[in-house]
Design a protein around this motif. Structure first.
Motif, mmCIF file in Angstrom:
data_model
loop_
_atom_site.group_PDB
_atom_site.id
_atom_site.type_symbol
_atom_site.label_atom_id
_atom_site.label_comp_id
_atom_site.label_asym_id
_atom_site.label_seq_id
_atom_site.Cartn_x
_atom_site.Cartn_y
_atom_site.Cartn_z
ATOM 1 N N GLY A 158 8.622 6.266 4.960
ATOM 2 C CA GLY A 158 7.652 5.179 4.992
ATOM 3 C C GLY A 158 6.358 5.498 4.280
ATOM 4 O O GLY A 158 5.319 4.894 4.571
ATOM 5 N N LEU A 159 6.404 6.436 3.321
ATOM 6 C CA LEU A 159 5.194 6.899 2.649
ATOM 7 C C LEU A 159 5.272 6.659 1.140
ATOM 8 O O LEU A 159 6.350 6.581 0.564
ATOM 9 C CB LEU A 159 4.982 8.389 2.919
ATOM 10 N N ARG A 160 4.103 6.579 0.518
ATOM 11 C CA ARG A 160 4.023 6.412 -0.937
ATOM 12 C C ARG A 160 2.939 7.332 -1.482
ATOM 13 O O ARG A 160 1.768 7.175 -1.164
ATOM 14 C CB ARG A 160 3.700 4.961 -1.276
ATOM 15 N N PRO A 161 3.320 8.312 -2.306
ATOM 16 C CA PRO A 161 2.303 9.196 -2.891
ATOM 17 C C PRO A 161 1.554 8.508 -4.024
ATOM 18 O O PRO A 161 2.118 7.695 -4.768
ATOM 19 C CB PRO A 161 3.125 10.383 -3.412
ATOM 20 N N VAL A 162 0.279 8.839 -4.148
ATOM 21 C CA VAL A 162 -0.572 8.326 -5.221
ATOM 22 C C VAL A 162 -1.178 9.540 -5.920
ATOM 23 O O VAL A 162 -1.703 10.439 -5.265
ATOM 24 C CB VAL A 162 -1.682 7.412 -4.668
#
Length: 477
Positions: A158-162
């Motif tokens: 449920g994560l999104r790296p930036v």
């Protein structure tokens, strides 16, 4: 900027010409129908179908645009992604086996990366491709797919790296003979550029026309530069990119390197991303700023509701402190890379972290809580951007999964302390192969292939006799 446009055949409404928005896009289309219209409007004659190899070099095929849009099957030999930087092939062993049939891998164009090639005189476009096996399975050991694998591991949670990369490079005089040391270029003043030009506007102005071409070429491809500065080295520049999706930013770095080299050649100059191209000058880094966002809420998971630091923030740093030394071969991939990682230099040689402390490996810049991020200052600019991002993000995710605590932050200079990183390529490869958590995150096919390539590159380097050896050993031993 030689971007040719063909007379369009747009729709008409109330006597007014209407050009579809996708046709005007500088970068990317959604589907093959849009691709055909985009190419036709620009009068594109040729397409470069490219993909990064293990070194980040563009490999691929060129073809007429009509063939590109006619469901033509594209393929490259699998050996292309198992070769060393010098064009040799590694020996079998330690999990790596060279395929006896050297079968083809299929190129799948990612149409979101479609753009013009602005430095070509004939109307030419380019598109970045992914690699799949003949049955459609993803090729696990190719760099773009390795990064996608890591990003998918975040998505599963449920994560999104930036990320936001910063790339340093040198402009140097043309050097056709590799036996001669590199020299700083001559700017518009007619004098060779000296060091100590950090953030100097005059230093940037020395290369006004070249930098203008970098901006024009970038704009023509839909690449967005945040800032450009002159760094400490003689003729050393740095480009900062705006934050975004890791795969998109790796694509941009991949294209920027190509763009900068082409702009430099136009002005009879070399642009080099070697980690340490000139003796007694600073090395070149590729710093990576990283934050992690909750996919549902869009909030930075490094900041709690009250603005304080979260456990995830500490675990992310802890994962990098524990595993980055083992992943260093992906961040410092060549023998030359380790010449940059020396004591009392601008590059960190530790695994410490601190607030706005540029002597630490992991710097946390001063910011608002929702902009809280961790800057990895270890990678060198010679690293493949896909693999550098994959390694850094993988180490942070392993830390969050295994709840690896971080050390206390340091507020003093720590770059003259004992070196905490591998001192050379072979040591880095040994640590890389021994880290089971990294192997699981990156995939066995990639780890075994990459390690075999790096070992082969080291053996090739050992065949070369350096000037140092001739100077100090020739008549003394």
């Amino acid at each position: 900027m030689p971007v040719q446009k063909k007379e369009a055949r747009p729709a008409s409404r109330n006597g007014r010409t209407r050009i579809p928005a996708f046709v005007q896009s500088q970068r990317g289309v959604k589907n093959w129908k849009e691709a055909s219209g985009w190419l036709d409007w620009r009068g594109i004659e040729d397409i470069e179908c490219i993909t990064p190899d293990q070194a980040g070099v563009a490999r691929g095929k060129m073809m007429p645009s009509k063939k590109f849009t006619s469901n033509t099957s594209l393929a490259l030999p699998s050996a292309v992604f198992m070769t060393t930087i010098s064009g040799d092939y590694p020996e079998d062993g330690n999990g790596f086996t060279y395929p006896e049939d050297d079968g083809d891998l299929k190129l799948l164009p990612d149409l979101s990366t479609l753009s013009v090639v602005p430095w070509e005189s004939d109307p030419t476009a380019q598109v970045i491709c992914d690699l799949v096996h003949q049955d459609g399975r993803s090729v696990e050991f190719t760099p773009r797919n390795v990064l996608k694998r890591v990003v998918a591991a975040y998505a599963d949670r449920g994560l999104r790296p930036v990320v936001a990369p910063e790339i340093e490079f040198y402009l140097v005089r043309k050097n056709p003979d590799p036996d001669y040391p590199l020299e700083p270029p001559v700017g518009r003043s007619g004098r060779a550029i000296g060091g100590g030009q950090g953030y100097s506007i005059a230093g940037v102005n020395e290369f006004d026309e070249l930098i203008d071409d970098i901006y024009h070429f970038s704009e023509g491809q839909g690449l967005e530069i945040d800032t450009l500065i002159h760094e400490e080295g003689a003729g050393q520049l740095e480009i900062n990119l705006r934050h975004g999706d890791p795969v998109e930013l790796a694509d941009q770095v991949f294209m920027f390197k190509r763009t900068i080299r082409e702009a430099a050649l136009k002005h009879e100059t070399y642009a080099t991303f070697m980690a340490k191209p000139i003796q007694r000058q600073p090395g070149s880094a590729m710093h990576i700023h990283q934050s992690i966002v909750d996919r549902k809420t869009g909030k930075n998971i490094f900041a709690a509701d009250d603005g304080s630091e979260t456990e995830a923030f500490g675990y992310f740093i802890g994962g990098m402190q524990r595993h980055i030394p083992n992943a260093l071969v992906m961040l410092a991939p060549y023998v030359n890379s380790y010449r940059r990682l020396t004591q009392a230099a601008s590059a960190p040689v530790n695994t410490k972290w601190g607030y706005d402390n540029r002597t630490t490996a992991f710097r946390v810049p001063r910011s608002d809580p929702q902009a809280r991020r961790v800057e990895n200052r270890i990678p060198s600019s010679d690293a493949n951007p896909y693999l550098a991002l994959a390694a850094s993000l993988a180490c942070g995710l392993i830390g969050m999964i295994n709840k690896v605590p971080c050390d206390a932050p340091v507020g003093t200079s720590v770059n003259e302390d004992e070196i905490e990183l591998p001192r050379g390529l072979l040591e880095a490869v040994d640590l890389f192969e021994s880290d089971d958590a990294l192997r699981d995150m990156l995939g066995e096919p990639f780890v075994s292939t990459y390690a075999a390539i790096k070992k082969a590159e080291f053996e090739t380097f050992m065949e070369v006799i350096s000037p140092w050896e001739r100077e100090y050993l020739l008549l003394n031993v």
